[in-house]
Structures are given as structure tokens and as C-alpha cells.
Design an enzyme around this catalytic site. Structure first.
Site, PDB file in Angstrom:
ATOM      1  N   LYS A   1       0.741  -1.292   0.079  1.00  0.00           N
ATOM      2  CA  LYS A   1       0.171  -0.128   0.249  1.00  0.00           C
ATOM      3  C   LYS A   1       1.133   1.318  -0.034  1.00  0.00           C
ATOM      4  O   LYS A   1       0.496   2.200  -0.614  1.00  0.00           O
ATOM      5  CB  LYS A   1      -0.893   0.031   1.246  1.00  0.00           C
ATOM      6  CG  LYS A   1      -2.033  -1.102   1.118  1.00  0.00           C
ATOM      7  CD  LYS A   1      -3.189  -0.715   1.580  1.00  0.00           C
ATOM      8  CE  LYS A   1      -4.566  -1.762   1.272  1.00  0.00           C
ATOM      9  NZ  LYS A   1      -5.769  -1.674   2.010  1.00  0.00           N
TER      10      LYS A   1
ATOM     11  N   LYS B   1      -5.275  -8.990  -6.484  1.00  0.00           N
ATOM     12  CA  LYS B   1      -6.413  -9.174  -5.749  1.00  0.00           C
ATOM     13  C   LYS B   1      -7.325  -8.068  -5.990  1.00  0.00           C
ATOM     14  O   LYS B   1      -7.203  -7.075  -6.523  1.00  0.00           O
ATOM     15  CB  LYS B   1      -5.986  -8.739  -4.305  1.00  0.00           C
ATOM     16  CG  LYS B   1      -6.930  -9.134  -3.351  1.00  0.00           C
ATOM     17  CD  LYS B   1      -6.448  -8.839  -1.780  1.00  0.00           C
ATOM     18  CE  LYS B   1      -6.814  -7.493  -1.636  1.00  0.00           C
ATOM     19  NZ  LYS B   1      -7.171  -6.842  -0.268  1.00  0.00           N
TER      20      LYS B   1
ATOM     21  N   LYS C   1     -11.010  -2.585  -3.853  1.00  0.00           N
ATOM     22  CA  LYS C   1     -11.942  -1.398  -3.970  1.00  0.00           C
ATOM     23  C   LYS C   1     -11.150  -0.252  -4.655  1.00  0.00           C
ATOM     24  O   LYS C   1     -11.795   0.654  -5.365  1.00  0.00           O
ATOM     25  CB  LYS C   1     -12.191  -0.942  -2.473  1.00  0.00           C
ATOM     26  CG  LYS C   1     -12.805  -1.652  -1.713  1.00  0.00           C
ATOM     27  CD  LYS C   1     -13.118  -1.080  -0.392  1.00  0.00           C
ATOM     28  CE  LYS C   1     -13.555  -2.041   0.745  1.00  0.00           C
ATOM     29  NZ  LYS C   1     -12.561  -1.793   1.891  1.00  0.00           N
TER      30      LYS C   1
HETATM   31  N1  AQP Z   1     -10.232  -9.797  -2.968  1.00  0.00           N
HETATM   32  C1  AQP Z   1     -10.814 -10.160  -1.821  1.00  0.00           C
HETATM   33  N2  AQP Z   1     -10.917 -11.801  -1.761  1.00  0.00           N
HETATM   34  C2  AQP Z   1     -11.536 -12.003  -0.487  1.00  0.00           C
HETATM   35  N3  AQP Z   1     -11.488 -11.374   0.675  1.00  0.00           N
HETATM   36  C3  AQP Z   1     -11.107 -10.103   0.590  1.00  0.00           C
HETATM   37  N4  AQP Z   1     -11.130  -8.888   1.288  1.00  0.00           N
HETATM   38  C4  AQP Z   1     -10.842  -7.966   0.791  1.00  0.00           C
HETATM   39  N5  AQP Z   1     -10.576  -8.011  -0.489  1.00  0.00           N
HETATM   40  C5  AQP Z   1     -10.582  -9.531  -0.635  1.00  0.00           C
HETATM   41  C6  AQP Z   1     -11.747  -8.916   2.749  1.00  0.00           C
HETATM   42  O1  AQP Z   1     -12.645  -8.233   3.061  1.00  0.00           O
HETATM   43  C7  AQP Z   1     -12.677  -7.564   4.422  1.00  0.00           C
HETATM   44  C8  AQP Z   1     -12.602  -6.387   4.429  1.00  0.00           C
HETATM   45  O2  AQP Z   1     -11.733  -5.739   3.514  1.00  0.00           O
HETATM   46  P1  AQP Z   1     -11.254  -4.179   3.908  1.00  0.00           P
HETATM   47  O3  AQP Z   1     -12.331  -3.303   3.242  1.00  0.00           O
HETATM   48  O4  AQP Z   1     -11.166  -3.872   5.438  1.00  0.00           O
HETATM   49  O5  AQP Z   1      -9.648  -3.930   3.376  1.00  0.00           O
HETATM   50  P2  AQP Z   1      -8.933  -4.398   2.069  1.00  0.00           P
HETATM   51  O6  AQP Z   1      -8.610  -5.786   2.512  1.00  0.00           O
HETATM   52  O7  AQP Z   1      -7.740  -3.648   2.002  1.00  0.00           O
HETATM   53  O8  AQP Z   1      -9.910  -4.260   0.794  1.00  0.00           O
HETATM   54  P3  AQP Z   1      -9.630  -3.798  -0.365  1.00  0.00           P
HETATM   55  O9  AQP Z   1     -10.957  -4.142  -1.315  1.00  0.00           O
HETATM   56  O10 AQP Z   1      -8.261  -4.350  -1.022  1.00  0.00           O
HETATM   57  O11 AQP Z   1      -9.582  -2.327  -0.481  1.00  0.00           O
HETATM   58  P4  AQP Z   1      -8.395  -1.421  -0.811  1.00  0.00           P
HETATM   59  O12 AQP Z   1      -8.496  -1.380  -2.342  1.00  0.00           O
HETATM   60  O13 AQP Z   1      -8.747  -0.191  -0.403  1.00  0.00           O
HETATM   61  O14 AQP Z   1      -7.254  -1.966  -0.279  1.00  0.00           O
HETATM   62  C9  AQP Z   1     -11.517  -8.372   5.070  1.00  0.00           C
HETATM   63  O15 AQP Z   1     -11.745  -9.397   5.689  1.00  0.00           O
HETATM   64  C10 AQP Z   1     -10.440  -8.601   3.818  1.00  0.00           C
HETATM   65  O16 AQP Z   1      -9.517  -9.662   4.031  1.00  0.00           O
END
Ligand code: AQP
Length: 313
Positions: free
Chosen positions: A114, A197, A200
Site C-alpha cells: 500500500k 487481488k 476497492k
Molecule cells: N479480493 C478479496 N478476496 C477475498 N477477501 C477480500 N477482502 C478484501 N479483498 C478481498 C476481505 O474483505 C474484508 C474487508 O476488507 P477491507 O475493506 O477492510 O480492506 P482491504 O482488504 O484492503 O480491501 P480492498 O478491497 O483490497 O480495499 P483497498 O483497495 O482499499 O485495499 C477483509 O476481511 C478482507 O480480508
């Protein structure tokens, strides 16, 4: 009986990775019963580790809350709340900052991803993110944490921090924390790049299926989802546990990803799915995957939109 804790950042664009990897597990846990207490938190303090537009953050807090309820988490039987409304999260985080070692944080791969190349300009909050996560979980002495696979390393750190606190002060205050990372969609990958992955913050809307996508969005995105030039693999692609063999997952990540998503949505094993689609091209699988997404995701999105409009609710 387990105490459950899990959090989702209100950073918009909630997608099927968040749903299949985490939010749907909250509903499974609720339906299974046999838990002492379950806390599902909208982790806005985590969200501000990178800059957020205050107006959008407020809207996204509501949207994330709506996603929990629309997915089926019953607010009467589970505690759904916003992280910053409970000051204990930030207070315990400070104490745990004094327990956690810098060397432990330096190993966190999510920070490296990140923060990117310019680590020096990342916020201290982004660096200390896993300690706040430890505080979230340990504030409630939670024992089981349903999350996606990307959070595995952070949960190992939570255990290390809890153990060191107990050891340093000669107490048995914090319990052992276990991750709950199960199923075929613990790491849903981008629809455009099977090695990345689903996330968002990906700039391409075509990389993910959002929970608020309508039928046409879903149809278009799955139609355009990257595949490869081979037909769908057969049962020889699976190992003895019914998972894709490592070489298959490496060589055909996009194919493996679509099949994993389909298996999880349909609650079927890879063997069952491959028995139907082996040797065929992707169009048939894509059509059926689209139908499954429309059946499973669109009603959740519609309910989210309905709740968001009704802000008093
Ligand atoms: N691609 C994924 N597959 C399975 N699980 C996922 N999670 C996130 N992406 C995937 C799970 O969703 C929960 C909430 O995640 P979060 O919003 O707290 O943060 P994150 O993991 O950083 O999500 P993103 O979508 O990848 O956001 P950005 O782009 O902002 O970094 C967690 O349980 C996570 O494991």
C-alpha cells in the site's frame, strides 16, 4: 464458545471479494449459532490511514453498514457499529504500540504494497494499521476472526502482540486469536489480472463486481473478464484436497479465479464444477456465472440502495 470480531473499511466500492471473503462468512457464523458474541465493525479509523474525503467517508460508513445488513447480518443478534464511536479502540492501540516491535511491523507485506515505492511519505497510521487491528480484536477478547486471506499475516501479528503482552506482564489476559479463512473465495482476484487481488481501490471498474452493480454491469464485466486461450481444465488440474494444483493456479490464474468465484457462490466443490465444464470453452461458464452473480448479488445491492436512501433507518 467463540467471540467473533471482524471489520470492513468504509472506503467505497464494496465488491464480491469483500462479500465472499468476509461478509458472507458473518452470515454463515450467525446461521451456525454457537457463538458467544459477534461484533462487526465499520473500521473508519483504519480508512483514514490514507486520505479520505470527509463527506464521502460519511456516505461510505452508511454504505458499509447497509452491506452487512443487506447481506443478512441481523442487527438484533449481532453488534454492528462504527469503530470511531468506541474510543477504546484508539486507547488500547496506544498500549499495544508499546508492546509491538518495530521489526514485526517491518515484515508486513500489506504496508509495503500500500505504501508503494515512497514509504517515507506514507502515514504513520498506515504503518501501525495492524496494531489498531490487534486493538479492535483484543478490545472484545475475541477469539475468532473471519477475514479474507490478505489479512492472514496481520492476524499472526495480533497473536504475537497478545502473547507478548501476556508474557511481559505475567498474566493470561488476552485469549488466543484464530483466523477464520475458509472456502474457495478467500482471495478473489481482479477480473482483469488474475495475479492481482480484487480491490476497492483498483481504478478499473472492470476489475471487480461491486455489490451495487446491476444486472447489465455484471453481464458486461463478466463478458469482458480476462480468460486464456485454452478450454476449461479437467479434474487432473486438482490435487488430492480438491484444490487447484499450484502449477495450474500459476499458469491459469484467471481461469482458476472465475471457477473459484463460481464454486463459492454455488457452494459447490471444484470437482463438481469441473465435471460439468471440463473441455468446454469459457462462454458457457461465463453465462452461468453471470446468472449466479445476478441471483446472489443484485438483491443485496438493491437492499443496500433502499437502505441508503432511507437515512433515518
Ligand atoms: N479480493 C478479496 N478476496 C477475498 N477477501 C477480500 N477482502 C478484501 N479483498 C478481498 C476481505 O474483505 C474484508 C474487508 O476488507 P477491507 O475493506 O477492510 O480492506 P482491504 O482488504 O484492503 O480491501 P480492498 O478491497 O483490497 O480495499 P483497498 O483497495 O482499499 O485495499 C477483509 O476481511 C478482507 O480480508
Amino acid at each position: 464458545m467463540d467471540h467473533i470480531f471482524s471489520g470492513v473499511q468504509p472506503t467505497g466500492n464494496l465488491h464480491i471479494g469483500n462479500y465472499l471473503g468476509a461478509i458472507r462468512k458473518f452470515v454463515d457464523i450467525q446461521n451456525r449459532g454457537n457463538v458467544a458474541k459477534a461484533y462487526y465493525c465499520v473500521v473508519d479509523l483504519h480508512a483514514i490511514t490514507v486520505w479520505q474525503d470527509p463527506k464521502k467517508l460519511k456516505k461510505d460508513i452508511l454504505e458499509t453498514t447497509a452491506s452487512f445488513i443487506a447481506a443478512g447480518v441481523d442487527p438484533k443478534n449481532n453488534i454492528i457499529f462504527n469503530q470511531s464511536s468506541v474510543s477504546a479502540h484508539a486507547e488500547l492501540a496506544w498500549i499495544l504500540n508499546c508492546i509491538c516491535r518495530i521489526g514485526w511491523l517491518n515484515r508486513m507485506t500489506q504496508f509495503k504494497e500500500k505504501a508503494g515505492k515512497n514509504k517515507e511519505r506514507a502515514s504513520v497510521g498506515l504503518y501501525a494499521y495492524p496494531i489498531l487491528m490487534a486493538s479492535d480484536i483484543l478490545s472484545y477478547k475475541s477469539t475468532l476472526v473471519p477475514v479474507g486471506d490478505d489479512q492472514k499475516q496481520h492476524l499472526e501479528l495480533v497473536r504475537d502482540v497478545a502473547n507478548k503482552f501476556n508474557f511481559d506482564y505475567g498474566v493470561n489476559f488476552f485469549p488466543e486469536v484464530k483466523p477464520l479463512i475458509i472456502g474457495d473465495a478467500t482471495r478473489v482476484m481482479s477480473l482483469k489480472n488474475g495475479n492481482k487481488k480484487m480491490s476497492k481501490s483498483d481504478e478499473s471498474q472492470y476489475s471487480r463486481i461491486n455489490l451495487t452493480d446491476d444486472k447489465d454491469d455484471i453481464r458486461n464485466k463478466i463478458k469482458k473478464a480476462k480468460t486464456d486461450s485454452h478450454n476449461i481444465m479437467g479434474l487432473e488440474a486438482l490435487d488430492d484436497n480438491g484444490d487447484f494444483k499450484a502449477e495450474v493456479a500459476i499458469k491459469r490464474p484467471e481461469a482458476a479465479n472465475l471457477i473459484n468465484i463460481f464454486c463459492e457462490l454455488e457452494k459447490k466443490s471444484k470437482k463438481e464444477i469441473l465435471e460439468i465444464y471440463a473441455g468446454k470453452n469459457f462462454s458457457n461458464l461465463k453465462e452461468n456465472l453471470t446468472d449466479s452473480l445476478i441471483t446472489n448479488i443484485v438483491p443485496i445491492g438493491n437492499e443496500m440502495k433502499r437502505m441508503i436512501k432511507d437515512s433515518l433507518y
